[in-house]
Each structure stands twice: as structure tokens, then as C-alpha cells.
Enzyme design. Structure first.
Site, PDB file in Angstrom:
ATOM      1  CE1 TYR A 154      -3.610  -2.613   0.838  1.00 14.22           C
ATOM      2  CE2 TYR A 154      -2.389  -3.058   2.856  1.00 14.22           C
ATOM      3  CZ  TYR A 154      -3.396  -3.381   1.973  1.00 14.22           C
ATOM      4  OH  TYR A 154      -4.201  -4.461   2.235  1.00 14.22           O
TER       5      TYR A 154
ATOM      6  CG  ASP B 102      -4.852   2.257   6.234  1.00 18.39           C
ATOM      7  OD1 ASP B 102      -5.857   2.213   5.496  1.00 18.39           O
ATOM      8  OD2 ASP B 102      -4.244   1.247   6.637  1.00 18.39           O
TER       9      ASP B 102
ATOM     10  CE1 TYR C 126      -3.197  -0.848  -3.841  1.00 16.80           C
ATOM     11  CE2 TYR C 126      -3.974   0.751  -5.457  1.00 16.80           C
ATOM     12  CZ  TYR C 126      -4.221  -0.121  -4.409  1.00 16.80           C
ATOM     13  OH  TYR C 126      -5.510  -0.281  -3.955  1.00 16.80           O
TER      14      TYR C 126
ATOM     15  CD  GLN D 259     -10.170   3.334   3.203  1.00 21.51           C
ATOM     16  OE1 GLN D 259      -9.406   4.231   3.492  1.00 21.51           O
ATOM     17  NE2 GLN D 259      -9.767   2.126   2.920  1.00 21.51           N
TER      18      GLN D 259
ATOM     19  N   GLY E  68     -13.881  -0.460   3.722  1.00 21.89           N
ATOM     20  CA  GLY E  68     -12.606  -0.862   4.284  1.00 21.89           C
ATOM     21  C   GLY E  68     -12.501  -2.368   4.471  1.00 21.89           C
TER      22      GLY E  68
ATOM     23  CG  ASP F  24     -10.656  -4.246   0.715  1.00 26.10           C
ATOM     24  OD1 ASP F  24     -11.096  -3.333   1.437  1.00 26.10           O
ATOM     25  OD2 ASP F  24      -9.560  -4.179   0.143  1.00 26.10           O
TER      26      ASP F  24
ATOM     27  NE  ARG G 299      -4.397  -8.431  -0.969  1.00 27.38           N
ATOM     28  CZ  ARG G 299      -4.714  -7.180  -0.619  1.00 27.38           C
ATOM     29  NH1 ARG G 299      -4.514  -6.753   0.608  1.00 27.38           N
ATOM     30  NH2 ARG G 299      -5.239  -6.354  -1.489  1.00 27.38           N
TER      31      ARG G 299
ATOM     32  CE1 TYR H 139      -6.542  -6.974   3.284  1.00 27.35           C
ATOM     33  CE2 TYR H 139      -8.351  -6.849   1.744  1.00 27.35           C
ATOM     34  CZ  TYR H 139      -7.254  -6.268   2.334  1.00 27.35           C
ATOM     35  OH  TYR H 139      -6.882  -5.006   1.950  1.00 27.35           O
ATOM     36  CD1 TRP H 140     -10.643  -6.694   4.863  1.00 32.09           C
ATOM     37  CD2 TRP H 140     -11.490  -6.323   6.889  1.00 32.09           C
ATOM     38  NE1 TRP H 140     -10.014  -5.596   5.398  1.00 32.09           N
ATOM     39  CE2 TRP H 140     -10.514  -5.342   6.627  1.00 32.09           C
ATOM     40  CE3 TRP H 140     -12.167  -6.300   8.119  1.00 32.09           C
ATOM     41  CZ2 TRP H 140     -10.194  -4.337   7.553  1.00 32.09           C
ATOM     42  CZ3 TRP H 140     -11.843  -5.291   9.032  1.00 32.09           C
ATOM     43  CH2 TRP H 140     -10.879  -4.330   8.743  1.00 32.09           C
TER      44      TRP H 140
ATOM     45  CD  GLU I  48      -3.071  -5.677   5.527  1.00 29.14           C
ATOM     46  OE1 GLU I  48      -2.232  -6.400   4.952  1.00 29.14           O
ATOM     47  OE2 GLU I  48      -3.972  -5.074   4.925  1.00 29.14           O
TER      48      GLU I  48
HETATM   49  C1  DGY Z   1      -6.417  -2.793  -1.526  1.00 30.16           C
HETATM   50  O1  DGY Z   1      -5.807  -2.424  -2.518  1.00 30.16           O
HETATM   51  O2  DGY Z   1      -6.419  -3.945  -1.104  1.00 30.16           O
HETATM   52  C2  DGY Z   1      -7.140  -1.808  -0.744  1.00 30.16           C
HETATM   53  O3  DGY Z   1      -7.757  -2.370   0.345  1.00 30.16           O
HETATM   54  C3  DGY Z   1      -8.099  -1.058  -1.580  1.00 30.16           C
HETATM   55  O4  DGY Z   1      -8.432   0.057  -0.873  1.00 30.16           O
END
Ligand code: DGY
Length: 416
Positions: free
Chosen positions: A28, A35, A80, A107, A163, A165, A198, A345-346, A389
Site C-alpha cells: 500500500y 489508515d 500498486y 472510506q 474498508g 474489502d 488476499r 483478509y476480512w 496487518e
Molecule cells: C487494496 O488495494 O487492497 C485496498 O484495500 C483497496 O483500498
């Protein structure tokens, strides 16, 4: 200064680009909205001036309509995807996009909450900074209420806006999108982090499809609201905005500003939050505004109701069940659900920032045992596994990016 306090400060300095902080190098490489607000909170523990700079840089990317974008692309970085060219917001620059190249969505709005906390660290020098930031924060909240809160609860137009994702909350809404016409692209995130931590390719195709959808409409809120197949009212946005309005109200008090407009927002959000209540799961949920259905998702965002300031006891039995099943609190998704995935991740992992907000809210409501458990687990995860993270709620495995800004920030501001 303990060893870990020193390490947390070192991480903030490491990720500091001068007047903004990246979440972590590589994965990121830009300024992310929430963040960055957490970074400000962390800096406030040892450098209040730098904390204000962080928020001021974030607000410098504000659009004319009041939106503060989720990413500010200060300096191009090929590592990115999707970068500024894919978002295409500069084409909308004449129509009110900000002066900094940015994404086209927002966000969770925690900036006002942390501006208020930074101010409290040093009210004497902070009063001026807070006063200068106040109109921008008002405009940001006003934009959310006008552009996203038609149901009372606050809706996302893209999973990245919450946020969270790849939370299972959006699975049904995402499945309705057929991602045709997505230009060929190469993911960069999976070059930095193990792909099983991811989102999947199916998710990514739809993330990019939704970016193209917004860009084709010049990031016009009304057109997106009218036409997008994806619009989900979400507890993350609803409760962080509710809290941010309460904190902005406190700021208005010390600045001698009028509170009537903010009071109106709080009342609308409190009524709207009721839409998110799911009696079947016994928790706050996400509500799909296109299908009219609740997602049936118990997440860590469900437990931000207390951070939002609701004196609500209905979800306590569900919280107790989650705290009983998870070795480490709070999993981002219900471990008893078949879609739970402890590293993805989430969809399962523990996130320190969510823990901080949930625990502070619980403590404010007098629920100190639950708050203490969440804080002890967070401190233990960081002590044992570093400033990752996110972490597996089953065994604490550190996951995602390392030397992570917001994990360092919540350590300094709350968990240590
Ligand atoms: C990402 O790139 O994974 C971010 O969470 C997008 O905001």
C-alpha cells in the site's frame, strides 16, 4: 519506553513520507484515508504536530462536494494496482475532484474522531488546527449524509469503501455483478502477500468492474446511486460516521460552533442503524439496498455499535458467543459460519483497529470485561507476532503486510 513502544514509533517513522504515512511499503504505497487517520492517532502519542500534519494532508485531497477519497496518489508507484490512471478521477477534476490525484470513493470516516483525540492531547496548540479543519470535516460528513445515507444507514458503492474489502457481507451483491468488459489487468497485491491471505480473482474482477462503472459516470454520486447494481448499507460506515458526528459535536462545543446540523445527522443515523439490526443473527448486519435483504453476516463491524454511541444490549449474547469460540478476539467474521476463513483478509482475521474501536465503545457503555478481553488479546497478538496487518483468530499467525502503520498506531494509542 518499552521495546514495543520503540518499535511502534520506528514503524510510524519508517512509513512516514513527510506529511503523510503509507500503511506499509510495497503493498500500500499511498495515503489511505482511514489508515492515515489512525496514523495521526499514533503520532499524537509522541509528536502532536506531525499528527496534525497527517490529517491536514488527508483533508487537502478533499473534493469540492466534500468527499475525502479513500486513496490519495501523491506520487506514482508502479507496485500498486489500480492506480490513478484506472480511477480516472482527474478527468473529473474540472467537475470538482480534488487537486491531489485520488480514487473516486471514500472510506470509514474516522478523521473527525481522531482529530478530536489529537486535540485533547494538547488543547492549547490544537485549538487552532482543529478550528481550521472543522469546516472540511463538516463538509465531509454532510457529503456522506447527502450522497450515501438515503436509507438512514450509510451505504457503500464499492466494497473498498467499507474498508472490509472481501467481507462475506457483500457476497450476494457481488454475485449479481457479471464482470464483463473489464480491461485486462495484473494484480500487484498478490506479488507482495500470500494470495490465500488476499481477496480472490472473482472479487478482484468485480472490484475493477465497479471502478470502471464509476469512472464511466464521471464519479457522479447521483448517477452511481441510480444505476449501480451494488449498494449496501454497512455497519462500518454507519457506526464510524455516527461516532465521528458525536466527536465533531464535541469539537463544535469547544469552538463555539452551532451543533444543530450535526444533531440532525446523529438522529438520522440512529434511526437508520435500526435497518441494520438482524434479529436472526442477533447482531448488526449489512443491508443490501438493491435486494432489500440483510446479509446474515456477524462481523467485527457488527460490534462497532457501542463505538457509535448506542446504549444497545441486544448484541451482547452474540458477542459472548464469538468471544467463547475465538481464541483471539475479535474475528472479522463469525467462526461458526461456513464462509469463515481464518487468514483471508476480512473473512476471519483479527484487525487491531476494529478491536480498538469495539473495545473503547464497550468500555464507554460500562462493559468493561468484554473491553478488557479484546484489549488483552490485541496486546498479546502484537507482543507474540509483531505489527502485522492482521492475525489469525485461531492461532495468532501474522498475516498480510508487515511493519503495519495502523497496528503500530493502535499499540501506542490504546493496546500497550
Ligand atoms: C487494496 O488495494 O487492497 C485496498 O484495500 C483497496 O483500498
Amino acid at each position: 519506553l518499552s521495546h514495543l513502544d520503540g518499535e511502534a514509533r520506528r514503524i510510524l517513522r519508517l512509513n512516514d513520507k513527510g506529511c503523510y504515512t503509507v500503511p506499509t511499503a510495497g503493498l500500500y504505497p499511498y495515503q489511505w484515508n482511514w489508515d492515515s487517520a489512525f496514523a495521526g492517532l499514533g503520532f499524537a502519542c509522541f509528536d502532536v504536530n506531525r499528527a496534525w500534519n497527517e490529517l491536514e494532508t488527508l483533508m487537502s485531497g478533499q473534493w469540492e462536494n466534500g468527499m475525502v477519497p479513500h486513496i490519495l496518489f501523491h506520487r506514482p508507484d508502479p507496485g500498486y494496482f489500480p492506480g490513478a490512471d484506472i480511477w480516472g478521477t482527474q478527468d473529473a477534476a474540472g467537475k470538482g475532484a480534488g487537486r491531489v490525484a485520488s480514487s473516486g470513493i471514500s472510506q470509514p470516516p474516522v478523521a473527525a474522531s481522531f482529530a478530536w483525540r489529537i486535540y485533547q492531547r494538547d488543547p492549547e496548540t490544537g485549538a487552532d488546527r482543529l478550528r481550521r479543519m472543522f469546516p472540511g470535516l463538516m463538509a465531509f460528513h454532510r457529503w456522506f449524509m447527502a450522497a450515501r445515507a438515503e436509507s438512514g444507514a450509510v451505504a457503500i458503492t464499492h466494497p473498498w469503501e467499507a474498508g472490509r474489502d472481501n467481507a462475506p457481507d457483500w457476497d450476494a451483491a457481488m454475485a449479481r455483478i457479471s464482470p464483463e468488459g473489464v480491461a485486462p489487468y495484473t494484480r500487484r497485491d498478490t506479488g507482495h502477500v500470500n494470495p490465500r491471505m488476499r481477496p480472490t480473482k472473482e472479487d478482484y474482477d468485480r472490484y475493477i468492474w465497479l471502478v470502471q462503472f464509476g469512472r464511466e459516470r464521471g464519479w457522479d454520486d447521483a448517477a452511481i446511486a441510480a444505476e449501480s447494481p451494488f449498494r449496501v448499507a454497512d455497519p462500518t460506515l454507519t457506526f464510524t460516521l455516527m461516532r465521528a458526528c458525536r466527536d465533531l459535536r464535541l469539537a463544535a462545543g469547544v469552538l463555539g460552533e452551532d451543533c444543530a446540523e450535526i444533531d440532525g445527522w446523529i438522529a438520522r443515523l440512529e434511526a437508520g442503524a435500526e435497518r441494520l439490526w438482524n434479529p436472526e443473527t442477533g447482531a448488526y448486519d449489512s443491508y443490501d439496498l438493491r435486494s432489500g435483504e440483510l446479509a446474515g453476516a456477524v462481523s467485527n463491524a457488527s460490534f462497532l455499535c457501542w463505538w457509535g454511541g448506542l446504549a444497545d444490549r441486544r448484541s451482547l449474547p452474540t458477542l459472548a458467543r464469538i468471544l467463547d469460540t475465538a481464541r483471539f478476539a475479535l474475528p472479522s467474521f463469525d467462526p461458526a459460519h461456513p464462509r469463515f476463513d481464518p487468514l483471508r483478509y476480512w473473512r476471519g482475521p483479527v484487525w487491531g483497529v476494529m478491536n480498538m474501536m469495539a473495545a473503547i465503545g464497550l468500555a464507554e457503555q460500562g462493559l468493561s470485561a468484554e473491553a478488557a478481553r479484546i484489549r488483552a488479546d490485541t496486546a498479546g497478538l502484537i507482543t507474540e507476532n509483531g505489527f502485522a496487518e492482521y492475525f489469525s483468530p485461531e492461532d495468532g499467525t501474522p498475516a498480510g503486510g508487515a511493519t503495519f502503520t495502523w497496528t503500530a498506531a493502535i499499540w501506542l494509542a490504546w493496546a500497550s
